[in-house]
Motif scaffolding. Structure first.
Motif, PDB file in Angstrom:
ATOM      1  N   LYS A 144      40.050  37.205  55.624  1.00 42.37           N
ATOM      2  CA  LYS A 144      41.248  36.840  56.301  1.00 42.37           C
ATOM      3  C   LYS A 144      41.451  35.704  56.930  1.00 42.37           C
ATOM      4  O   LYS A 144      41.370  35.542  58.348  1.00 42.37           O
ATOM      5  N   TYR A 145      40.802  34.514  56.337  1.00 41.52           N
ATOM      6  CA  TYR A 145      40.690  33.395  56.897  1.00 41.52           C
ATOM      7  C   TYR A 145      41.057  32.007  55.952  1.00 41.52           C
ATOM      8  O   TYR A 145      40.697  32.189  54.865  1.00 41.52           O
ATOM      9  N   ILE A 146      41.900  31.082  56.549  1.00 47.81           N
ATOM     10  CA  ILE A 146      42.353  29.840  55.865  1.00 47.81           C
ATOM     11  C   ILE A 146      42.313  28.660  56.511  1.00 47.81           C
ATOM     12  O   ILE A 146      42.600  28.667  57.665  1.00 47.81           O
ATOM     13  N   HIS A 147      41.518  27.785  56.021  1.00 52.04           N
ATOM     14  CA  HIS A 147      41.241  26.451  56.280  1.00 52.04           C
ATOM     15  C   HIS A 147      42.447  25.478  55.796  1.00 52.04           C
ATOM     16  O   HIS A 147      42.507  25.198  54.562  1.00 52.04           O
ATOM     17  N   LEU A 148      43.268  25.090  56.685  1.00 52.86           N
ATOM     18  CA  LEU A 148      44.521  24.647  56.296  1.00 52.86           C
ATOM     19  C   LEU A 148      44.731  23.122  57.020  1.00 52.86           C
ATOM     20  O   LEU A 148      45.472  23.131  58.300  1.00 52.86           O
TER      21      LEU A 148
ATOM     22  N   GLN B 190      37.319  37.186  59.774  1.00 56.94           N
ATOM     23  CA  GLN B 190      38.106  36.044  60.134  1.00 56.94           C
ATOM     24  C   GLN B 190      37.403  35.120  60.488  1.00 56.94           C
ATOM     25  O   GLN B 190      37.755  33.782  60.801  1.00 56.94           O
ATOM     26  N   ASN B 191      36.133  34.703  60.001  1.00 54.23           N
ATOM     27  CA  ASN B 191      34.872  33.795  60.080  1.00 54.23           C
ATOM     28  C   ASN B 191      34.754  33.539  61.434  1.00 54.23           C
ATOM     29  O   ASN B 191      34.051  32.453  61.639  1.00 54.23           O
ATOM     30  N   LYS B 192      34.888  34.376  62.595  1.00 59.62           N
ATOM     31  CA  LYS B 192      34.365  34.000  63.775  1.00 59.62           C
ATOM     32  C   LYS B 192      32.812  34.446  63.947  1.00 59.62           C
ATOM     33  O   LYS B 192      32.555  35.735  63.445  1.00 59.62           O
ATOM     34  N   VAL B 193      32.000  33.603  64.764  1.00 59.84           N
ATOM     35  CA  VAL B 193      30.731  34.073  64.915  1.00 59.84           C
ATOM     36  C   VAL B 193      30.618  35.001  65.990  1.00 59.84           C
ATOM     37  O   VAL B 193      31.281  35.214  67.089  1.00 59.84           O
TER      38      VAL B 193
ATOM     39  N   VAL C 122      34.330  37.232  50.096  1.00 65.06           N
ATOM     40  CA  VAL C 122      34.711  36.297  49.441  1.00 65.06           C
ATOM     41  C   VAL C 122      35.376  35.303  50.402  1.00 65.06           C
ATOM     42  O   VAL C 122      36.389  35.796  50.872  1.00 65.06           O
ATOM     43  N   ARG C 123      35.099  34.096  50.397  1.00 63.08           N
ATOM     44  CA  ARG C 123      35.700  33.055  51.363  1.00 63.08           C
ATOM     45  C   ARG C 123      36.126  31.779  50.177  1.00 63.08           C
ATOM     46  O   ARG C 123      35.693  31.846  49.265  1.00 63.08           O
ATOM     47  N   PHE C 124      36.883  30.769  50.853  1.00 70.90           N
ATOM     48  CA  PHE C 124      37.081  29.801  50.027  1.00 70.90           C
ATOM     49  C   PHE C 124      37.419  28.656  50.966  1.00 70.90           C
ATOM     50  O   PHE C 124      37.963  28.733  52.071  1.00 70.90           O
TER      51      PHE C 124
ATOM     52  N   ARG D  38      51.316  33.887  58.623  1.00 64.66           N
ATOM     53  CA  ARG D  38      51.141  35.019  59.637  1.00 64.66           C
ATOM     54  C   ARG D  38      51.895  36.399  59.109  1.00 64.66           C
ATOM     55  O   ARG D  38      51.693  37.382  59.411  1.00 64.66           O
ATOM     56  N   GLU D  39      53.108  36.210  58.460  1.00 59.53           N
ATOM     57  CA  GLU D  39      53.755  37.004  57.991  1.00 59.53           C
ATOM     58  C   GLU D  39      53.210  37.912  56.923  1.00 59.53           C
ATOM     59  O   GLU D  39      53.259  38.983  56.990  1.00 59.53           O
ATOM     60  N   ILE D  40      52.549  37.267  55.787  1.00 57.72           N
ATOM     61  CA  ILE D  40      51.734  38.152  54.720  1.00 57.72           C
ATOM     62  C   ILE D  40      50.519  38.548  55.241  1.00 57.72           C
ATOM     63  O   ILE D  40      50.004  39.811  54.944  1.00 57.72           O
ATOM     64  N   ILE D  41      49.637  37.951  56.102  1.00 61.72           N
ATOM     65  CA  ILE D  41      48.349  38.148  56.516  1.00 61.72           C
ATOM     66  C   ILE D  41      48.408  38.188  58.104  1.00 61.72           C
ATOM     67  O   ILE D  41      47.934  37.197  58.630  1.00 61.72           O
ATOM     68  N   PRO D  42      48.769  39.089  58.703  1.00 60.03           N
ATOM     69  CA  PRO D  42      49.032  39.032  60.203  1.00 60.03           C
ATOM     70  C   PRO D  42      47.705  38.843  61.166  1.00 60.03           C
ATOM     71  O   PRO D  42      47.661  38.048  62.126  1.00 60.03           O
ATOM     72  N   ASP D  43      46.577  39.060  60.615  1.00 57.48           N
ATOM     73  CA  ASP D  43      45.322  39.160  61.068  1.00 57.48           C
ATOM     74  C   ASP D  43      44.590  37.847  60.557  1.00 57.48           C
ATOM     75  O   ASP D  43      43.455  37.692  60.703  1.00 57.48           O
ATOM     76  N   CYS D  44      45.112  36.858  59.917  1.00 58.62           N
ATOM     77  CA  CYS D  44      44.447  35.715  59.133  1.00 58.62           C
ATOM     78  C   CYS D  44      44.049  34.680  60.538  1.00 58.62           C
ATOM     79  O   CYS D  44      44.787  34.439  61.497  1.00 58.62           O
TER      80      CYS D  44
END
Length: 395
Positions: A199-203, A346-349, A173-175, A233-239
């Motif tokens: 573990k990926y956020i577009h901000l 982390q959405n990396k190709v 699941v992504r968003f 980064r605190e809640i999701i260190p590998d985001c």
């Protein structure tokens, strides 16, 4: 224009314009240039059959009215040109934020959240037909909010995200997209709690200058945004983190520009969408401000932003060398049919040789990274058991 040539050559052909730009351009297309027969706004798709009939009878067919209720919850899209693995699911329409540079509130209307039951049903059907990843879409997904009745409690975006994650551990699941002011700790903890929520956020930051952010009506400061990055980064260190950046907004100075570079350095984005500011008719910025930054200055500043992002992307990817990731195979790589292409959580190709393994599109595979470019991780299939590492977020 191609449509004009088609119309001259085949006058009986009906040409239509659909979507959020239709309302803005209707007069130009219908009356001035006489290019189209049908103009349909983003909330009028249900009227298409009758509009086509009107156009066939020689009338100009127009419906660009925006609705306060329409979410298309009961319309299942036909996914053409899909890879059969990843699908997009709209969860809401419109936007209430009124950023001064943005035309979306005027072309798509106010926010309307879609019925969560129809969203979950669509995601379940996608999974059952072979899709292994869904991306939940909205102009600002974090403001998703549905009240089913006075008795039942409201469904927030965190609740919706969890319900979809629980469909199956094999459904990623992504968003997109998140507005910094609305992404909550509840959402962050939900992401951290479920392995199949990416573990990926577009901000989007848009600018690093507090003064420019105020002119943009982004409702946060540089310091506030940086604290939000800290909290993620605190809640999701590998985001994984990405952003949108605009160069050369009205009155932007060199100091403002360097504040943007400062925030990019601080946030360490994996990637960014980077743009030169372009005035949009009808927006607050168009009515109130002067687009006074010279084009040459905009281009030079954008180039500096692009170069910095290139360095940040390469640095981020180099840190992944030697690590092993669970990768969802999306298909052949662009360069060779002997290689797979997929993404990690982390959405990396990641691109890697197929070798003699019997994997196919939609499979999960462990890939160890041995090299990278600034855009792509390069790896090879690991012989370690995937089931043994299922609980690993990043190994």
């Amino acid at each position: 224009m191609k449509s004009k040539k088609i119309k001259i050559k085949r006058p009986a052909v009906l040409i239509g314009m659909l979507g959020c730009m239709a309302e803005r351009l209707k007069s130009k297309l219908l009356e001035e240039e006489k290019l189209v027969d049908i103009v349909v706004g983003p909330d009028a798709y249900r009227a298409l059959p009758s509009l086509i009939s009107d156009a066939e009878s020689g009338q100009k067919a127009v419906n660009v009215l925006l609705s306060r209720e329409e979410t298309y919850a009961d319309i299942s899209p036909v996914r053409l040109n899909s890879n059969g693995v990843s699908a997009y699911v709209s969860i809401m329409r419109g936007c209430n934020n009124m950023c001064s540079f943005c035309v979306v509130p005027f072309t798509r209307g106010r926010e309307r959240s879609r019925d969560p039951f129809s969203i979950i049903k669509e995601c379940e059907e996608l999974f059952n037909t072979g899709y292994r990843e869904v991306t939940l879409l909205g102009q600002n997904v974090d403001s998703y909010y549905w009240i089913p009745s006075e008795i039942e409690g409201a469904v927030t975006f965190a609740h919706l995200l969890e319900k979809i994650a629980l469909i199956s551990p094999d459904l990623r699941v992504r968003f997109s997209t998140s507005h910094p002011k609305d992404i909550t700790d509840e959402v962050l903890h939900t992401i951290a709690r479920h392995e199949n929520i990416c573990k990926y956020i577009h901000l989007p930051v848009q600018s690093g200058s507090t003064r420019i952010l105020q002119l943009m009506n982004r409702t946060y400061t540089q310091e506030w945004y940086m604290k939000k990055v800290d909290r993620i980064r605190e809640i999701i260190p590998d985001c994984g983190l990405s952003s949108d950046v605009i160069s050369g907004f009205c009155t932007e100075t060199e100091t403002d520009h360097h504040e943007t570079l400062k925030v990019m350095e601080y946030s360490k984005y994996d990637m960014s969408y980077m743009f030169i500011y372009s005035e949009r008719p009808g927006t607050l910025a168009h009515r109130r401000y002067t687009d006074d930054v010279p084009a040459t200055v905009k281009k030079r500043r954008l180039q500096e932003i692009v170069e910095l992002q290139g360095r940040l992307s390469l640095q981020s990817n180099m840190e992944d060398i030697g690590k092993t990731f669970i990768v969802l195979i999306e298909g052949d790589s662009k360069k060779s049919s002997s290689e797979w292409m997929g993404r990690n959580i982390q959405n990396k190709v990641i691109v890697f040789p197929k070798e003699n393994f019997e994997f196919k599109k939609g499979d999960y595979v462990l890939v160890e990274v041995y090299d990278c470019t600034k855009a792509t991780l390069l790896g090879e299939i690991s012989t370690t058991s995937l089931s043994a590492l299922r609980g690993a977020k990043r190994v």
